[in-house]
Write an enzyme that holds these catalytic residues in place. Structure first.
Site, short mmCIF file in Angstrom:
data_model
loop_
_atom_site.label_atom_id
_atom_site.label_comp_id
_atom_site.label_asym_id
_atom_site.label_seq_id
_atom_site.Cartn_x
_atom_site.Cartn_y
_atom_site.Cartn_z
N LYS A 151 0.85 -1.19 0.00
CA LYS A 151 0.00 0.00 0.00
C LYS A 151 0.89 1.25 0.00
O LYS A 151 1.95 1.27 0.63
CB LYS A 151 -0.91 -0.04 1.23
CG LYS A 151 -1.95 1.07 1.31
CD LYS A 151 -2.84 0.84 2.52
CE LYS A 151 -3.86 1.94 2.72
NZ LYS A 151 -4.72 1.67 3.92
N SER A 231 -9.48 2.14 2.69
CA SER A 231 -8.29 2.77 2.14
C SER A 231 -7.30 1.78 1.55
O SER A 231 -6.47 2.16 0.73
CB SER A 231 -7.61 3.65 3.20
OG SER A 231 -7.08 2.89 4.25
N SER A 255 -10.15 -0.69 7.22
CA SER A 255 -9.52 -0.48 5.92
C SER A 255 -8.66 -1.63 5.42
O SER A 255 -8.11 -1.55 4.33
CB SER A 255 -8.70 0.82 5.93
OG SER A 255 -9.56 1.91 5.70
#
Length: 586
Positions: A151, A231, A255
């Site tokens: 990420k 996210s 998330s």
């Protein structure tokens, strides 16, 4: 110790498939040459990208989204890390071939979903080094040679780390995050970075998940006009599309698990503190954690053992072992106990009968809709048929948790993001970040608001007695909500729907994501795990499992049994929109 049992679980999940498949591996004619030019960033123009890869441009036989992804006879959509390691150990597969296959698939498939921001310029060199270790028999563990996506809020010294914001799109951080150091030390191939919701959905009052000024909008691979949730949206969508073997997400509240559920993959939010947050863009030190995501629980468990430093080869120099895993000399203090744990966990995690006698509390959450509730009824029936006892529960204190969590996060974000920004080039604090967004129009192309930034700037400091009382109450009530429910019903875990069917992506409206199931474990710092439960029409829904503090190994073991029983994952079809029967937006 529970930390030790995670390592034992990882060993168990690794060794059982290795022993079963070891006799079947056959040596390939010749390993691919290791070096070659490294792949460029995906930000490079397509023609330049094709030339730098030293490969022909995509042709008619290039992988298509709906085509089963394969390399050397391996189905990448279903293969596990232990199965890959068997093939690499016997020479029928190399990390270079595996990494090239994922890079080719990113080039061919990712334009449909926009999940991958960039690939690492050293990915093929990392893979070649792993191939040398495999040939020499000096591999560093189960992740050696396995491609991993990160990420884009996880610091990497050789690639930008932006949290989706143009404010951080300049010079990369000076050092890798600790979790990246652990992955590199374990021999994993850092394949690239995934798109994410800008600032982890903590900028605007009505954000759109999966959108960032850096990467644009990530789409759900199952139905492209639907949202990927949360996210860690790019990490989950990339896994659903088989663009890497493993991905790393982060969670403050939902998330990791919501994107996992909404994209039909597995996501584990570890117990707070099990994975180092050093070098990860923060929201709140009281709740933030990075965690593993994959297409199966086995790969998630193996990755957690590396991220947490419990894998013997995952600790770079200067990083000590977690307490309870080794003595002062660094040697394992109880190898016999670890062997016994491994045998116990192999039986618990890999045999279908592992559910027999387990007690699971089902928190239905009918607010997520009648279709999801019906799926939970079918799920409970299947677990009962496997021998589990399923009782309905409602964890207490949820309204109070919802009332307190957001104000506490505002104060914590101001403190923690200021500390992080001081380590980076660009805005030096939250006030500077707000000014940056006001003067850069590209930050407002999907939604203009930065109300949460402004509220955080005005929030009480974390030294304020009112804030301290609020966080203390949050910690107490969130832990009691889980602990009391587990104790009252003698449960092994609490289960609930992870997510509703994916809503349509709409910048003007924002998300439609009031999903309370992730909050108790997120606020308590307890582990949670989402595994695929089934579908509403074409849209995946996950089953969220949660348990007590640092019971990650037990939860992963149970999750492996649930995953095996439900067998609910199927590859996406990249439909442009949903059929009318499920076209509503919840």
């Amino acid at each position: 110790m529970r930390r030790r049992s995670i390592a034992a679980l990882a060993a168990a999940l690794t060794m059982a498939p290795l022993l079963a498949a070891g006799a079947q591996g056959q040596r390939a004619e010749a390993a691919e040459p290791g070096g070659g030019a490294a792949p460029p960033s995906l930000d490079a123009p397509p023609a330049l990208a094709a030339s730098l890869f030293h490969e022909a441009p995509p042709s008619a036989d290039a992988p298509s989204p709906g085509q089963a992804p394969r390399v050397e006879g391996v189905d990448l959509d279903t293969v596990t890390i232990p199965e890959l390691q068997v093939r690499m150990r016997h020479g029928s597969l190399t990390s270079t071939a595996l990494t090239r296959a994922y890079l080719r698939r990113i080039k061919a498939v990712d334009p449909k979903i926009d999940a991958v921001l960039r690939t690492s310029p050293t990915a093929l060199r990392q893979a070649a080094a792993s191939d040398v270790r495999h040939r020499r028999g000096t591999t560093r563990g189960p992740l050696d040679g396995i491609p991993v996506l990160l990420k884009d809020n996880v610091n990497t010294r050789d690639m930008p780390t932006t949290a989706g914001s143009l404010a951080l799109a300049g010079k990369p951080p000076g050092a890798d995050a600790v979790l990246v150091q652990r992955l590199r030390a374990a021999g994993a191939v850092i394949l690239g970075k995934t798109n994410m919701s800008e600032w982890a959905n903590f900028r605007a009052a009505k954000p759109t998940s999966g959108w960032s000024a850096v990467g644009g909008q990530t789409h759900n691979p199952y139905v492209l006009d639907r949202n990927p949730c949360g996210s860690s949206s790019g990490s989950a969508a990339a896994l659903a599309a088989s663009l890497a073997q493993v991905a790393i997400g982060t969670e403050t509240d939902g998330s990791i698990v919501c994107p996992a559920g909404m994209n039909g993959v597995v996501g584990h939010k570890p117990s707070l503190g099990l994975v180092s947050q050093k070098g990860v863009v923060p929201i709140s030190a009281e709740q933030d954690t990075a965690g593993p995501m994959a297409r199966n629980v086995t790969d998630v468990a193996l990755t957690l053992s590396v991220l947490s430093g419990l894998s013997g080869n995952s600790r770079p120099s200067g990083i000590s072992a977690p307490s309870g895993t080794s003595g002062p000399s660094g040697r394992d203090t109880a190898p016999a106990a670890r062997t016994a744990d491994a045998a116990r966990l192999t039986d618990a995690a890999l045999r279908p009968a592992a559910l027999r006698g387990k007690r699971i509390g089902l928190w239905r959450l009918p607010s997520l809709g009648a279709d999801v509730d019906a799926l939970m009824t079918r799920t409970a029936a299947r677990l009962r048929a496997a021998g589990a006892q399923v009782v309905e529960v409602t964890p207490p204190y949820q309204d109070r948790l919802a009332e307190l969590e957001f104000p506490a996060l505002l104060s914590e974000f101001h403190r923690d993001v200021d500390a992080y920004l001081a380590t980076r080039q660009g805005p030096r604090d939250l006030a500077g970040l707000i000014d940056f967004n006001r003067t850069h129009a590209a930050e407002r192309t999907c939604f203009a608001g930065q109300e949460l930034f402004e509220q955080a700037l005005a929030a009480p400091a974390t030294t304020d007695p009112g804030y301290r009382a609020m966080r203390a109450e949050l910690k107490d009530l969130s832990r009691r909500s889980i602990d009391e429910t587990l104790a009252a019903h003698h449960l092994d875990a609490i289960a609930s729907p992870t997510n509703p069917p994916a809503w349509t992506t709409d910048c003007a409206r924002g998300d439609n994501d009031v999903i309370p199931s992730s909050t108790p474990a997120a606020v308590a710092g307890y582990p949670s795990l989402s595994v695929p439960a089934g579908f509403v029409g074409e849209l995946p829904v996950g089953l969220l499992l949660m348990s007590g503090d640092h019971r990650d190994a037990e939860l992963l073991s149970l999750g492996a049994a649930v995953e095996h029983r439900l067998d609910a994952r199927r590859a996406p079809r990249y439909l442009p929109t949903s059929p009318p029967a499920v076209s509503r937006s919840h």
